[in-house]
Enzyme design. Structure first.
Site, mmCIF file in Angstrom:
data_model
loop_
_atom_site.group_PDB
_atom_site.id
_atom_site.type_symbol
_atom_site.label_atom_id
_atom_site.label_comp_id
_atom_site.label_asym_id
_atom_site.label_seq_id
_atom_site.Cartn_x
_atom_site.Cartn_y
_atom_site.Cartn_z
ATOM 1 N N HIS A 33 0.806 -1.217 0.000
ATOM 2 C CA HIS A 33 0.000 0.000 0.000
ATOM 3 C C HIS A 33 0.841 1.268 0.000
ATOM 4 C CE1 HIS A 33 -3.579 2.384 1.558
ATOM 5 N NE2 HIS A 33 -3.999 1.759 0.468
ATOM 6 N N LYS A 88 3.021 4.378 -1.126
ATOM 7 C CA LYS A 88 2.969 5.238 -2.306
ATOM 8 C C LYS A 88 4.167 6.189 -2.238
ATOM 9 C CE LYS A 88 -2.009 4.687 -2.506
ATOM 10 N NZ LYS A 88 -1.967 3.514 -1.615
ATOM 11 N N HIS A 143 -8.822 11.051 -0.272
ATOM 12 C CA HIS A 143 -8.108 9.788 -0.286
ATOM 13 C C HIS A 143 -6.831 9.926 0.538
ATOM 14 C CE1 HIS A 143 -5.821 6.365 -2.133
ATOM 15 N NE2 HIS A 143 -6.999 5.796 -1.989
ATOM 16 N N LYS A 195 -4.647 10.417 3.956
ATOM 17 C CA LYS A 195 -4.787 9.870 5.305
ATOM 18 C C LYS A 195 -3.881 10.690 6.223
ATOM 19 C CE LYS A 195 -4.887 6.211 2.224
ATOM 20 N NZ LYS A 195 -6.148 6.493 1.564
#
Length: 636
Positions: free
Chosen positions: A288, A290, A519, A521
């Site tokens: 996950h 990025k 999107h 966090k």
């Protein structure tokens, strides 16, 4: 199968009901839409969640509301029984819901460039002088001085180097200081064709519109590495400037079996692309993280962000980016400890890459070792899959955050009463009540500080969880399909009704992004008046045990399922001895004493859900009120 609950009646397909059991074995499906204009498919093929697949289906085949009398201001489709008004819902495990959703390659209709056009130098010969003559300042709502301000922020005027992504469909001033992955094309001119002021305006516009992450203005690219979860290879290649599209590109992913084969197939036209498959040995884990590693002739840059490498994540969503300084090469013969920052960023980044145990990343580890990262002022906070004991327990996940806060977060009088705010696009399995993880081990990590606190109980610290309501999604720029990036299923929601009391709405009027579904966090700790920030974290990690880790064996072992990465901002690293940042208003830090004002990307204090508010759930229909495009939501 017909079911009924706090959201009324709905139908769930058999594949939805069994998704949790089949999430790691379901074969991905592929599809594409022909684009005759360019002789290629307009619908990129890449693995993603069932929620995203449903969103693309509804974009390609929207369902108009049949009852014309309904107003766009009507409430969302929530049929709530009085006895259920206090109930709540919970999200599934990760950004793309690995515990509850199958990975699929899905349909997509994306508005993107029809054909690639070679980029021109800003002062080259213009092909259409009339187009140039018609270029007016008001069309872009930006002056040369504003363009220079943006460039200054990108190249160092923003002390935090924290940015939001540009959003289509909002006022231009709210995109000031925001970044995109790719620049826009602006008409250019030859010297003498126009007056000096207009030529300078055009050049300023070119700088303004081309101050993007992969811009040649940032350096002459030699090679790059892209770490991500959801990747459209063709789209990614087109985000690079024309002159960089054949440079070596390493893609780090977590795909397996059919989805891995499809990813590799996407890259066949590009001889410069290679792959690194992240090992995921624990069930329901995802890659996950990025991150971009960009090697230039002039140095090295690290970009840690929250966007998938797909078109819609860079279009009308709120995303976060940390852009490192340009790291210069160290002199030959420098010691192995040279180029380290006060935050230990260099060795932590090398440690994170080494955790992949991949020969493909050895080259990048060596390159990082050869550069000077001493100007870094953030702490790296990652997660890697595994079970950790002893001192290794504090290397990753929420125990890593706990360690950093204990060592570097300054103690503040009455600090124990400062609330926590978490904001994310997915929530994992929390257990039967808050004591199972959220309000026990996880909260203990987030309230840690440099001095031991014994005058309060952890459970007394307020927790505010920011997650979009159904109405937030319905009224967004994308409408209901925006919910495809919020993979929150009814199956998971029904397991944790206790979580409702923690939920707060998504609101970001201060940055103009209230209608750009988040999107991003973020996690932070603030003063009770929401004016001071003890620390701020932007990360890929959603609120889940898979991402943050969970203690096992009576606390002697930490288990983490997924790869995650983020950066932690602490006041002490920015020379603030008071132990806090001030809350910055708007998209950019305040001009005056900007290092003390942190630009929070949403409104504070957060607004708690009302009795009629419900969190967005992707796999049930909403047909009582239209979205901003006049459509309803029927996912299947």
């Amino acid at each position: 199968m017909l079911q009924e609950g706090a959201h009324g009646k709905w139908t769930v397909s058999s594949s939805d009901e069994s998704a949790e059991e089949n999430s790691d074995s379901e074969k991905p499906c592929t599809s594409s839409l022909s684009d005759p204009a360019c002789g290629r498919t307009s619908g990129p093929q890449y693995p993603c969640s069932e929620a995203r697949k449903a969103a693309h289906k509804r974009k390609a085949s929207p369902l108009k509301l049949t009852d014309k009398s309904l107003s766009t201001d009507a409430p969302p489709a929530v049929k709530q029984r009085p006895s259920q008004e206090g109930s709540g819902w919970c999200l599934s495990s990760s950004d793309e819901e690995p515990e509850d959703q199958k990975k699929h390659i899905h349909k997509e209709t994306v508005k993107e460039e029809k054909c690639d056009v070679p980029e021109e130098h800003p002062l080259s010969l213009c092909k259409d002088d009339k187009l140039l003559e018609n270029l007016k300042e008001e069309e872009y709502n930006v002056t040369p001085s504003e363009a220079q301000d943006t460039w200054d922020l990108v190249t160092g005027g923003n002390p935090f180097r924290f940015f939001l992504t540009k959003v289509s469909g909002i006022e231009q001033n709210y995109n000031s200081g925001a970044l995109h992955i790719k620049g826009e094309q602006v008409a250019s001119t030859r010297r003498g064709l126009l007056g000096e002021s207009k030529r300078m305006l055009i050049f300023g516009l070119w700088v303004f519109l081309n101050a993007y992450i992969l811009s040649p203005l940032f350096g002459t690219l030699i090679s790059s590495a892209q770490f991500n979860y959801c990747i459209d290879v063709g789209w990614l290649v087109r985000q690079y400037p024309q002159e960089f599209r054949k440079k070596p590109l390493l893609i780090v992913h977590g795909e397996k079996r059919e989805s891995k084969a499809e990813l590799i197939a996407q890259a066949r036209p590009y001889e410069n692309i290679s792959f690194c498959q992240a090992k995921l040995d624990i069930a329901f884990g995802t890659h996950h993280t990025k991150m971009m590693l960009l090697l230039y002739e002039e140095g090295l840059r690290v970009v840690i962000h929250t966007s998938n490498l797909i078109a819609e994540d860079w279009h009308q969503k709120t995303q976060g980016i940390w852009l490192s300084p340009l790291y210069p090469r160290l002199p030959k013969g420098a010691s192995s400890s040279a180029g380290e920052s006060a935050t230990n960023f260099k060795s932590d980044l090398i440690s994170y890459l080494a955790a992949y145990n991949s020969p493909a990343l050895k080259e990048w580890i060596d390159l990082i070792q050869e550069h000077d990262l001493s100007e870094t002022r953030v702490y790296l906070l990652g997660s890697t899959p595994g079970r950790y004991q002893g001192s290794d327990k504090e290397k990753w996940g929420h125990l890593r955050l706990r360690k950093l806060l204990k060592e570097h977060a300054l103690s503040i009088p009455a600090h124990e009463s400062w609330p926590l705010v978490g904001q994310f696009s997915s929530i994992g399995s929390m257990g039967a009540d808050g004591s199972k993880w959220l309000c026990s081990e996880f909260q203990e990590s987030l309230v840690a500080a440099s001095s031991s606190v014994t005058t309060f109980r952890k459970c007394d610290v307020p927790i505010h969880l920011v997650y979009p309501t159904v109405n937030n999604v319905r009224q967004s720029l994308e409408g209901y399909p925006a919910g495809g990036s919020l993979p929150y299923s009814i199956q998971t929601a029904q397991k944790q009704l206790w979580l409702h009391s923690y939920f707060h709405k998504w609101s970001a009027e201060v940055t103009g992004r209230t209608h750009a579904i988040p999107h991003i966090k973020t996690y932070m700790r603030l003063s009770p008046d929401f004016q001071k920030i003890a620390w701020f974290l932007v990360t890929s990690a959603n609120l889940s045990k898979a991402a943050w880790g969970a203690l096992e064996k009576n606390g002697s072992q930490m288990m983490i399922r997924s790869y995650e990465l983020g950066v932690l901002f602490l006041p002490s690293a920015f020379g603030l001895d008071k132990g806090y940042f001030h809350v910055g208003r708007g998209n950019l830090p305040e001009r005056k004493d900007s290092a003390t004002y942190f630009p929070v990307p949403y409104d504070l204090p957060p607004e708690q859900y009302g009795c009629k508010d419900q969190p967005w759930i992707w796999n049930i229909p909403y047909t009582d009120a239209p979205d901003t495009h006049g459509n309803m939501w029927v996912p299947s």
